[in-house]
Scaffold this motif. Structure first.
Motif, PDB file in Angstrom:
ATOM      1  N   ASP A  94      81.052  95.589  52.653  1.00  0.00           N
ATOM      2  CA  ASP A  94      80.947  95.721  51.200  1.00  0.00           C
ATOM      3  C   ASP A  94      82.236  96.300  50.638  1.00  0.00           C
ATOM      4  N   ALA A  95      82.541  95.922  49.401  1.00  0.00           N
ATOM      5  CA  ALA A  95      83.629  96.591  48.692  1.00  0.00           C
ATOM      6  C   ALA A  95      83.180  98.008  48.375  1.00  0.00           C
ATOM      7  N   VAL A 101      88.118  90.680  42.135  1.00  0.00           N
ATOM      8  CA  VAL A 101      88.793  90.241  43.359  1.00  0.00           C
ATOM      9  C   VAL A 101      90.142  89.646  42.995  1.00  0.00           C
ATOM     10  N   VAL A 104      91.805  86.921  48.522  1.00  0.00           N
ATOM     11  CA  VAL A 104      90.998  86.830  49.735  1.00  0.00           C
ATOM     12  C   VAL A 104      91.963  86.518  50.885  1.00  0.00           C
ATOM     13  N   VAL A 119      89.815  91.387  51.738  1.00  0.00           N
ATOM     14  CA  VAL A 119      90.051  91.032  50.335  1.00  0.00           C
ATOM     15  C   VAL A 119      90.774  92.191  49.661  1.00  0.00           C
ATOM     16  N   LEU A 121      91.081  93.926  45.734  1.00  0.00           N
ATOM     17  CA  LEU A 121      90.504  93.890  44.395  1.00  0.00           C
ATOM     18  C   LEU A 121      91.140  94.970  43.526  1.00  0.00           C
ATOM     19  N   SER A 211      81.874  86.204  51.069  1.00  0.00           N
ATOM     20  CA  SER A 211      81.032  86.249  49.876  1.00  0.00           C
ATOM     21  C   SER A 211      81.817  86.490  48.603  1.00  0.00           C
ATOM     22  N   ALA A 212      83.122  86.521  48.699  1.00  0.00           N
ATOM     23  CA  ALA A 212      83.953  86.803  47.534  1.00  0.00           C
ATOM     24  C   ALA A 212      84.988  85.708  47.358  1.00  0.00           C
ATOM     25  N   LEU A 218      83.039  92.021  41.061  1.00  0.00           N
ATOM     26  CA  LEU A 218      82.000  92.626  41.880  1.00  0.00           C
ATOM     27  C   LEU A 218      81.376  93.790  41.124  1.00  0.00           C
ATOM     28  N   VAL A 225      81.459  91.435  50.498  1.00  0.00           N
ATOM     29  CA  VAL A 225      82.583  90.504  50.429  1.00  0.00           C
ATOM     30  C   VAL A 225      82.690  89.636  51.675  1.00  0.00           C
TER      31      VAL A 225
END
Length: 382
Positions: A94-95, A101, A104, A119, A121, A211-212, A218, A225
């Protein structure tokens, strides 16, 4: 007188004929068994010398599974199961805070190390946490300077002890606030002054989910992510009835079968108590080939005693010229050994004699060795 001579000559001829026939029969009776025995001896010699010259690697590539012999007599459990990642071998990343974002760094299937960037962000909360940490650092510097000043004045007699105590307490409080602010920055992934935060992989492995995407915002409700897993760290997980808890022990060996594939051996490493649904979870460490996570298994666990009659998979026994035989793995290949079989049950058959119990034999796929042996014999016949 002529008549008597005639009958005497006729009788001599008959006796001579009978003697000749009896001698010929004796000669034939001696020669036929000798020929038959010679053929039988030749056939036995061929069977004893037969071997399929394949290495274990070549046999595996052809679809032949080499297995160790087991013995029946213990309590057997047939369990459904699956291949799952071992504890700590999978991470849902998780972030650490909300934001947009920016980049990636990885794709599905990429191999990453612990600490590799996943990633990047940009987060207003990250920028605020960095500003708070900077402010706390400045306040701590000022409080330490004030403490040094008052301590010097106290030594000269210009300030009281109570004043110095207050200044020292303020310095300790400022240092504590600085530590807390730095801890928040660390938990948020050490964002920069502009709020740029790099989310990194906590473990080494392969990226199994992303997932990002760039530009995605987010929120606190959805911060995942990516997912990373180590495909080498898997275990076999089975579901057993409650009665299995009293039968299974850590260290019990199991033989399982992958759906549509070969055999997988394992050693039981944990047996959990029955859960709320009345199911005992059995975990085992693969012994040898590491199957992919998510594979479906069917296992047979022999609990308790390991003594008893040798048992092998039913398809390990092949009929060679009408004689039940198994292919034993030797240095120069696979050699057929005649065996005497017993009862069959649930896909396995007893071996009453012909094996010592220490051999490794061809299990699933043994029919391929039989076909290869037949081809070799056909070639020798020509």
């Amino acid at each position: 007188m002529n008549i008597q001579r005639h009958w005497l000559m006729t009788g001599a001829a008959v006796i001579a004929a009978l003697g000749l026939g009896f001698g010929a029969a004796q000669v034939l009776n001696r020669s036929v068994p000798e020929t038959a025995h010679a053929d039988e001896d030749h056939a036995e010699a061929e069977t004893e010398g037969a071997v399929v010259p394949l290495t274990a690697e070549q046999a595996a590539a052809a679809g032949v599974t080499v297995i160790a012999l087991e013995r029946g007599g213990g309590t057997e459990l047939k369990l459904p199961g699956r291949v799952a990642f071992a504890p700590g071998a999978e991470a849902a990343v998780d972030a650490p805070l909300a934001g947009a974002v920016s980049r990636v760094h990885v794709g599905l299937g990429d191999r990453v190390s612990a600490g590799s960037p996943l990633v990047t962000l940009r987060s207003p909360d990250g920028a605020a946490s960095r500003a708070d940490a900077d402010a706390a650092g400045a306040a701590a510097d000022a409080a330490r300077s004030a403490e040094r000043r008052d301590r010097s004045l106290f030594d000269q007699g210009w300030v009281s002890q109570s004043r110095l105590d207050i200044t020292a307490a303020e310095a300790r409080r400022a240092e504590a606030e600085l530590r807390a602010a730095r801890a928040r920055v660390g938990a948020f992934g050490a964002p920069g002054a502009d709020g740029m935060t790099v989310v990194r992989s906590p473990i080494a492995g392969v990226v199994t989910r992303i997932s990002a995407s760039p530009g995605q915002v987010l929120h606190e409700e959805a911060l995942q992510v990516a997912a990373v897993a180590d495909p080498r760290r898997v275990e076999l997980v089975f579901e057993a009835p409650p009665s299995a808890a009293a039968l299974l022990r850590v260290g019990d060996r199991l033989e399982s079968t992958l759906a549509g594939s070969g055999a997988v051996s394992g050693i039981v490493i944990a047996v959990a108590p029955a859960n709320a649904a009345g199911v005992v979870i059995v975990r085992a460490r693969p012994d040898g080939t590491v199957p992919p996570a998510g594979s479906i298994l069917s296992a047979r666990i022999t609990a308790g005693t390991t003594t008893g009659t040798i048992v092998v998979p039913l398809d390990a026994v092949q009929s060679l010229e009408g004689v039940p035989s198994v292919f034993v793995a030797e240095a120069d290949g696979f050699r057929p050994h005649p065996v005497i079989t017993g009862r069959t049950s649930d896909g396995r058959i007893e071996i009453l004699s012909g094996l010592t119990g220490t051999e490794r034999i061809a299990g699933p796929g043994a029919f391929l060795l039989k076909a290869e042996l037949a081809k070799g014999e056909a070639g020798h016949g020509h």
